[in-house]
Design a protein around this motif. Structure first.
Motif, PDB file in Angstrom:
ATOM      1  N   VAL A 121      31.427   5.241  65.048  1.00 23.98           N
ATOM      2  CA  VAL A 121      30.800   6.170  66.348  1.00 23.98           C
ATOM      3  C   VAL A 121      29.566   4.369  67.137  1.00 23.98           C
ATOM      4  N   LYS A 122      29.476   4.727  68.205  1.00 29.51           N
ATOM      5  CA  LYS A 122      29.371   3.565  68.947  1.00 29.51           C
ATOM      6  C   LYS A 122      28.253   2.655  68.182  1.00 29.51           C
ATOM      7  N   SER A 123      28.274   1.792  67.683  1.00 32.16           N
ATOM      8  CA  SER A 123      27.130   0.887  67.103  1.00 32.16           C
ATOM      9  C   SER A 123      26.095  -0.241  68.394  1.00 32.16           C
ATOM     10  N   ASP A 124      26.171   0.802  70.093  1.00 32.44           N
ATOM     11  CA  ASP A 124      24.888  -0.121  70.352  1.00 32.44           C
ATOM     12  C   ASP A 124      23.960   0.641  70.432  1.00 32.44           C
ATOM     13  N   MET A 125      23.432   1.755  69.075  1.00 27.63           N
ATOM     14  CA  MET A 125      22.036   1.732  69.058  1.00 27.63           C
ATOM     15  C   MET A 125      20.583   1.128  69.404  1.00 27.63           C
ATOM     16  N   GLY A 126      20.017   2.052  70.281  1.00 29.73           N
ATOM     17  CA  GLY A 126      18.673   1.109  70.571  1.00 29.73           C
ATOM     18  C   GLY A 126      17.653   0.625  69.401  1.00 29.73           C
ATOM     19  N   PHE A 127      16.223   0.934  69.254  1.00 25.13           N
ATOM     20  CA  PHE A 127      15.577   0.857  68.015  1.00 25.13           C
ATOM     21  C   PHE A 127      15.397   1.972  68.551  1.00 25.13           C
ATOM     22  N   ASP A 128      14.963   2.306  69.293  1.00 26.41           N
ATOM     23  CA  ASP A 128      13.927   4.057  69.356  1.00 26.41           C
ATOM     24  C   ASP A 128      14.916   5.201  68.758  1.00 26.41           C
ATOM     25  N   ASP A 129      16.228   4.577  68.943  1.00 27.78           N
ATOM     26  CA  ASP A 129      17.406   5.719  67.764  1.00 27.78           C
ATOM     27  C   ASP A 129      17.958   6.222  66.892  1.00 27.78           C
ATOM     28  N   TYR A 130      16.567   4.752  65.560  1.00 28.24           N
ATOM     29  CA  TYR A 130      16.688   5.495  64.634  1.00 28.24           C
ATOM     30  C   TYR A 130      15.830   6.517  64.400  1.00 28.24           C
ATOM     31  N   PRO A 131      15.763   7.601  63.392  1.00 30.59           N
ATOM     32  CA  PRO A 131      14.883   8.247  62.617  1.00 30.59           C
ATOM     33  C   PRO A 131      13.283   7.727  62.510  1.00 30.59           C
ATOM     34  N   PHE A 132      13.591   6.864  62.001  1.00 37.81           N
ATOM     35  CA  PHE A 132      12.401   6.741  60.976  1.00 37.81           C
ATOM     36  C   PHE A 132      12.142   5.002  61.278  1.00 37.81           C
ATOM     37  N   SER A 133      11.586   4.826  62.956  1.00 36.58           N
ATOM     38  CA  SER A 133      12.008   3.117  63.393  1.00 36.58           C
ATOM     39  C   SER A 133      10.734   2.365  63.368  1.00 36.58           C
ATOM     40  N   LYS A 134       9.398   3.877  63.322  1.00 31.25           N
ATOM     41  CA  LYS A 134       8.463   2.623  63.309  1.00 31.25           C
ATOM     42  C   LYS A 134       7.556   2.237  62.469  1.00 31.25           C
ATOM     43  N   LEU A 135       8.304   3.081  60.970  1.00 34.78           N
ATOM     44  CA  LEU A 135       7.984   2.525  59.460  1.00 34.78           C
ATOM     45  C   LEU A 135       8.392   1.191  59.168  1.00 34.78           C
ATOM     46  N   GLN A 136       7.288   0.622  58.552  1.00 30.82           N
ATOM     47  CA  GLN A 136       8.124  -1.089  58.670  1.00 30.82           C
ATOM     48  C   GLN A 136       7.824  -1.017  57.590  1.00 30.82           C
ATOM     49  N   ASN A 166      19.254  -0.864  42.530  1.00 31.40           N
ATOM     50  CA  ASN A 166      18.138   0.236  42.733  1.00 31.40           C
ATOM     51  C   ASN A 166      17.450  -0.532  44.657  1.00 31.40           C
ATOM     52  N   LEU A 167      17.571  -2.065  43.878  1.00 29.18           N
ATOM     53  CA  LEU A 167      16.343  -2.838  45.206  1.00 29.18           C
ATOM     54  C   LEU A 167      16.888  -2.857  45.966  1.00 29.18           C
ATOM     55  N   LEU A 168      18.646  -3.552  45.567  1.00 27.62           N
ATOM     56  CA  LEU A 168      19.623  -4.013  46.847  1.00 27.62           C
ATOM     57  C   LEU A 168      20.190  -3.185  48.039  1.00 27.62           C
ATOM     58  N   PHE A 169      20.166  -2.041  47.451  1.00 33.04           N
ATOM     59  CA  PHE A 169      21.024  -0.460  47.727  1.00 33.04           C
ATOM     60  C   PHE A 169      19.318   0.093  48.753  1.00 33.04           C
ATOM     61  N   SER A 170      18.265  -0.132  48.563  1.00 26.85           N
ATOM     62  CA  SER A 170      17.124   0.497  48.692  1.00 26.85           C
ATOM     63  C   SER A 170      17.166   0.373  50.277  1.00 26.85           C
ATOM     64  N   VAL A 171      16.961  -1.599  50.370  1.00 24.27           N
ATOM     65  CA  VAL A 171      16.929  -1.765  51.615  1.00 24.27           C
ATOM     66  C   VAL A 171      17.784  -1.621  52.005  1.00 24.27           C
ATOM     67  N   CYS A 172      19.149  -2.356  51.934  1.00 24.14           N
ATOM     68  CA  CYS A 172      19.826  -1.478  52.939  1.00 24.14           C
ATOM     69  C   CYS A 172      19.827  -0.070  53.714  1.00 24.14           C
ATOM     70  N   ARG A 173      19.378   1.011  52.819  1.00 25.93           N
ATOM     71  CA  ARG A 173      19.064   2.356  53.111  1.00 25.93           C
ATOM     72  C   ARG A 173      17.734   2.079  54.096  1.00 25.93           C
ATOM     73  N   PHE A 174      16.865   1.596  53.856  1.00 27.11           N
ATOM     74  CA  PHE A 174      15.976   1.217  54.420  1.00 27.11           C
ATOM     75  C   PHE A 174      16.184   0.594  56.473  1.00 27.11           C
ATOM     76  N   ARG A 175      17.473  -0.343  56.305  1.00 29.58           N
ATOM     77  CA  ARG A 175      17.743  -0.797  57.165  1.00 29.58           C
ATOM     78  C   ARG A 175      18.634   0.148  57.911  1.00 29.58           C
ATOM     79  N   GLU A 176      19.097   1.460  57.850  1.00 27.84           N
ATOM     80  CA  GLU A 176      19.975   2.225  57.849  1.00 27.84           C
ATOM     81  C   GLU A 176      18.943   3.018  58.586  1.00 27.84           C
TER      82      GLU A 176
END
Length: 266
Positions: free
Chosen positions: A95-110, A221-231
């Motif tokens: 899939v194309k990786s040029d997703m905008g910030f608003d295209d992520y399902p939980f972009s407003k969570l920090q 647990n921590l490392l993969f959760s950070v990656c999952r959060f980024r996803e």
């Protein structure tokens, strides 16, 4: 001696060897058309020939051959890297990786709240979640109150997320027990939370509670959760709170290396 004048009365020469093939029995000439020579395309033969030439060239000029081979590898690596920046691998396809910030399902969570799984729930119903025989426990985990500790961790993670509107809750843990079948620790914790009605916080927490199902130990647990959060959000978490047992040595080192703010809840 006979003298023959030049002209029509002169004897004609007899062709002893005709240009065409001659059948001695029938006395007739055989006319055969010459077939044009075809040069069929043989890719394997061409590759083999090219390989032989390159091998011969490499024996005569080893340094030059090594240099050309290195240039070819570098060019191939550059092409693949350019292709990889335009396309990302996801779910077995490209899939194309040029997703905008608003295209992520939980972009407003920090912020990230991670609950590390330590066992797999194996009961057919969720009516006995605080019973040790409902969980797949290792020998060192078979202690009174161990199952209740798992439920306490789940409850604590939900309470933290309920107080933070910008937090994402992740239950982390993979399929760490072979005899438990294709069940993950993260899915077990999520199912227990759902059976408890998210401890009265279903409306505000359930929609932002997900799983990370690949971790095998506390570090992952921590490392993969950070990656999952980024996803899920498109960014890395500003604050990380993890709910788990007292295994924070490697996690604190990772936090100091990454400059993240970590909060441990045990």
């Amino acid at each position: 001696m006979n003298n023959y004048p030049f002209g029509s009365q002169a004897p004609k020469s007899f062709p002893a060897y005709p240009k065409t093939e001659f059948d001695l029995e029938s006395g007739t000439a055989i006319k055969r058309t010459r077939k044009p020579k075809n040069s069929p395309f043989h890719p394997l033969r061409m590759i083999k020939s090219f390989g032989n030439r390159f091998h011969h060239f490499f024996k005569l000029h080893p340094l030059m051959g090594l240099f050309l081979a290195l240039c070819f590898v570098l060019a191939l690596a550059m092409i693949l890297s350019l292709y990889g920046t335009q396309y990302g691998v996801q779910s077995g396809g490209y899939v194309k990786s040029d997703m905008g910030f608003d295209d992520y399902p939980f972009s407003k969570l920090q912020n990230l709240v991670m609950v590390a799984g330590h066992s797999i729930y194996t009961s057919s119903s969720c009516g006995k979640i605080e019973k040790e025989d409902s969980w797949f426990l290792e020998s060192y985990q078979k202690n009174p109150g161990q199952a209740a500790t798992f439920v306490t961790h789940i409850h604590e993670g939900i309470e933290i997320v309920a107080r933070d509107d910008s937090a994402l809750l992740l239950f982390s843990g993979g399929e760490t027990r072979r005899d438990a079948g294709p069940r993950s620790e993260a899915q077990s914790y999520w199912a227990v939370a759902d059976s408890k009605g998210w401890f009265g916080k279903e409306e505000s927490v359930k929609w932002r509670a997900l799983t990370e199902e690949h971790a095998r130990d506390s570090f992952e647990n921590l490392l993969f959760s950070v990656c999952r959060f980024r996803e899920l959000t498109g960014t890395y978490p500003q604050n990380i709170t993890f709910v788990m047992e007292n295994r924070v040595g490697a996690l604190e080192k990772l936090a100091s290396d990454q400059g993240e703010k970590l909060t441990d809840v045990m």
